[in-house]
Design an enzyme around this catalytic site. Structure first.
Site, PDB file in Angstrom:
ATOM      1  N   LYS A  87     -13.504  46.533 -27.851  1.00  0.00           N
ATOM      2  CA  LYS A  87     -13.670  47.125 -26.519  1.00  0.00           C
ATOM      3  C   LYS A  87     -12.971  48.498 -26.507  1.00  0.00           C
ATOM      4  O   LYS A  87     -13.494  49.432 -27.097  1.00  0.00           O
ATOM      5  CB  LYS A  87     -13.155  46.167 -25.439  1.00  0.00           C
ATOM      6  CG  LYS A  87     -13.887  44.793 -25.487  1.00  0.00           C
ATOM      7  CD  LYS A  87     -13.615  43.947 -24.278  1.00  0.00           C
ATOM      8  CE  LYS A  87     -14.012  42.485 -24.466  1.00  0.00           C
ATOM      9  NZ  LYS A  87     -15.440  42.259 -24.690  1.00  0.00           N
TER      10      LYS A  87
ATOM     11  N   SER B 143     -13.050  38.593 -17.314  1.00  0.00           N
ATOM     12  CA  SER B 143     -14.138  39.495 -17.685  1.00  0.00           C
ATOM     13  C   SER B 143     -15.283  39.531 -16.681  1.00  0.00           C
ATOM     14  O   SER B 143     -15.934  40.547 -16.540  1.00  0.00           O
ATOM     15  CB  SER B 143     -14.665  39.141 -19.069  1.00  0.00           C
ATOM     16  OG  SER B 143     -14.984  37.777 -19.152  1.00  0.00           O
TER      17      SER B 143
ATOM     18  N   HIS C 175      -9.933  42.548 -22.281  1.00  0.00           N
ATOM     19  CA  HIS C 175     -10.404  43.589 -21.358  1.00  0.00           C
ATOM     20  C   HIS C 175      -9.261  44.455 -20.844  1.00  0.00           C
ATOM     21  O   HIS C 175      -9.508  45.407 -20.108  1.00  0.00           O
ATOM     22  CB  HIS C 175     -11.146  42.963 -20.172  1.00  0.00           C
ATOM     23  CG  HIS C 175     -12.566  42.626 -20.496  1.00  0.00           C
ATOM     24  ND1 HIS C 175     -13.562  43.578 -20.567  1.00  0.00           N
ATOM     25  CD2 HIS C 175     -13.158  41.452 -20.802  1.00  0.00           C
ATOM     26  CE1 HIS C 175     -14.702  43.002 -20.881  1.00  0.00           C
ATOM     27  NE2 HIS C 175     -14.485  41.707 -21.036  1.00  0.00           N
TER      28      HIS C 175
HETATM   29  C1  LIG Z   1     -11.570  37.775 -22.665  1.00  0.00           C
HETATM   30  C2  LIG Z   1     -12.367  37.918 -23.932  1.00  0.00           C
HETATM   31  N1  LIG Z   1     -11.970  37.274 -25.033  1.00  0.00           N
HETATM   32  C3  LIG Z   1     -12.641  37.363 -26.183  1.00  0.00           C
HETATM   33  C4  LIG Z   1     -13.786  38.115 -26.280  1.00  0.00           C
HETATM   34  C5  LIG Z   1     -14.525  38.152 -27.578  1.00  0.00           C
HETATM   35  O1  LIG Z   1     -14.143  39.300 -28.273  1.00  0.00           O
HETATM   36  P1  LIG Z   1     -14.816  39.594 -29.685  1.00  0.00           P
HETATM   37  O2  LIG Z   1     -16.062  40.370 -29.392  1.00  0.00           O
HETATM   38  O3  LIG Z   1     -13.786  40.394 -30.418  1.00  0.00           O
HETATM   39  O4  LIG Z   1     -15.071  38.288 -30.313  1.00  0.00           O
HETATM   40  C6  LIG Z   1     -14.256  38.807 -25.164  1.00  0.00           C
HETATM   41  C7  LIG Z   1     -15.493  39.590 -25.262  1.00  0.00           C
HETATM   42  O5  LIG Z   1     -16.321  39.635 -24.401  1.00  0.00           O
HETATM   43  C8  LIG Z   1     -13.540  38.693 -23.952  1.00  0.00           C
HETATM   44  O6  LIG Z   1     -13.954  39.320 -22.855  1.00  0.00           O
END
Ligand SMILES: Cc1ncc(COP(=O)(O)O)c(C=O)c1O
Length: 399
Positions: free
Chosen positions: A246, A187, A215
């Site tokens: 997202k 990310s 992502h």
């Molecule tokens: C790789 C990754 N995993 C998990 C998450 C967390 O997602 P959520 O907002 O559904 O908890 C994100 C959010 O930024 C992310 O980029």
């Protein structure tokens, strides 16, 4: 409030301000989109959202949320196993599994929760989880939790360093279960996991692959099915976790996709499933419509890829040095946190919202502004953003 704590917290906040690392929240007055209305600023171009396909505002996605609200009400009022499971959860989970290429899936209120529930449930004291150094915070915390709850072992390999991963796998041959966990797209860097090598190593060392595709879902692959589709490896990843917050509507929610048995086991034992309410039906309805929308319009993904390529090439042509890559996450490294926040504020003054990221979100000295383009950006939007980069970059002496 307890006086000592209040005093300490205030002093820390003051220090954040003095050091230029305080995060000011910007309030939006309109729906999320390529262009938004920001309180006190009027129309602003957003290059900082995860709304990669523009589906958070798509008419059918919004309508499906309203229909689910009318049909199922405002709240689930329970965790899944008591009475919080609705037919729309089942429909969504089937659609998500089919989309990412697994037998089943299990929804949760966030991908954070999906990750948190995974390792602590699947692993025990004889097992190990081996994680890429740059994996998302939710994976890092999920591993810490698993270590505390289930007493499994944990290890970290250098970012995308397959020799280091192999060394860690070799050292873990005595473990009952080995999990290799990676983000699909990282990310903060915007680079893609070396999934073919990871899958190959996992086969050779009899390990499971877990991939957080938050992502990449809706983003990578010709039809947006994620990192596995990008590499022609659909069906080859043991567990995929991802977010609904997202590309798939952008509201909230997450899921774990795997075999029917693993999803059932998580339903039985994952603590966030057992002790936290189910995904609201409105969100499930919108996310389901987002999957259907994308299945019917793969051209959205192509447009996203074209926009990402254009923006990256144009930044380079203007003398900026974005990190190399091919995803819509395009970071420009600036060094100190205060520099990233300063650039972000100057861009906002030019009507372009790009968030600056500093410590502790990224390592000290690697602060950056992170651009995220979407399929919804027009060429004119991207050119406006580039003109703002030119202006600010020249003022800061970056180009
Ligand atoms: C790789 C990754 N995993 C998990 C998450 C967390 O997602 P959520 O907002 O559904 O908890 C994100 C959010 O930024 C992310 O980029």
């Amino acid at each position: 409030m307890h006086a000592g704590t209040e005093q300490r917290v205030r002093a820390d906040l003051e220090r954040f301000r003095a050091e230029g690392v305080y995060k000011r929240l910007n309030h939006l007055e309109s729906p999320q989109g390529p262009r938004v209305r920001m309180e006190g600023r009027g129309e602003v171009l957003i290059l900082s959202s995860n709304n990669y396909l523009g589906l958070s505002g798509a008419a059918d996605v919004v309508a499906a949320g309203k229909q689910a609200l009318d049909r199922f009400g405002a709240g689930t009022a329970s965790v899944r196993f008591i009475c919080g499971t609705f037919t729309i959860h089942r429909e969504l989970e089937r659609a998500l599994a089919a989309f990412v290429g697994t037998e089943a899936s299990l929804s949760s209120v966030s991908c954070w929760n999906a990750n948190e529930g995974l390792f602590a449930t699947l692993l025990g004291p004889d097992d190990i989880v081996i994680s890429d150094q740059l994996n998302h915070a939710s994976i890092i915390d999920a591993m810490r939790l698993a270590k505390a709850i289930s007493k499994c072992e944990t290890a970290v390999y250098r970012h995308s360093d397959m020799a280091d991963l192999e060394a860690k796998l070799r050292a873990a041959q005595d473990r009952r279960t080995r999990i290799v966990v990676t983000d699909g797209i990282f990310s903060m860097e915007g680079d893609i996991a070396k999934l073919p090598d990871i899958v190959d190593l996992a086969r050779r060392y009899d390990a499971l692959v877990v991939m957080d595709d938050s992502h990449a879902t809706g983003v990578l692959g010709q039809t947006g099915r994620g990192t596995a589709e990008h590499f022609g490896l659909l069906g080859q990843v043991d567990v995929i976790t991802s977010t609904l917050g997202k590309a798939l509507g952008g509201a909230a929610g997450g899921f774990a996709a795997s075999s029917a048995a693993v999803c059932d086991f998580l339903t039985q034992r994952a603590r966030p499933q057992l002790f936290s309410n189910a995904l609201p039906c409105t969100v499930a309805g919108s996310a389901l419509a987002a999957v259907r929308h994308l299945e019917a319009r793969p051209e959205l993904v192509l447009r996203l890829h074209q926009n990402a390529r254009y923006f990256r090439e144009q930044l380079l042509a203007r003398g900026f040095k974005p990190l190399a890559g091919e995803t819509p996450i395009i970071p420009v490294i600036l060094g100190e946190t205060a520099a990233a926040i300063r650039m972000s504020e100057m861009l906002l003054d030019e009507g372009v919202f790009v968030t600056g990221f500093g410590y502790p979100v990224v390592p000290q000295g690697e602060a950056r502004v992170r651009c995220q383009v979407s399929a919804g950006h027009t060429r004119d939007d991207l050119d406006r953003a580039l003109a703002a980069f030119d202006t600010v970059g020249r003022r800061l002496g970056l180009v």
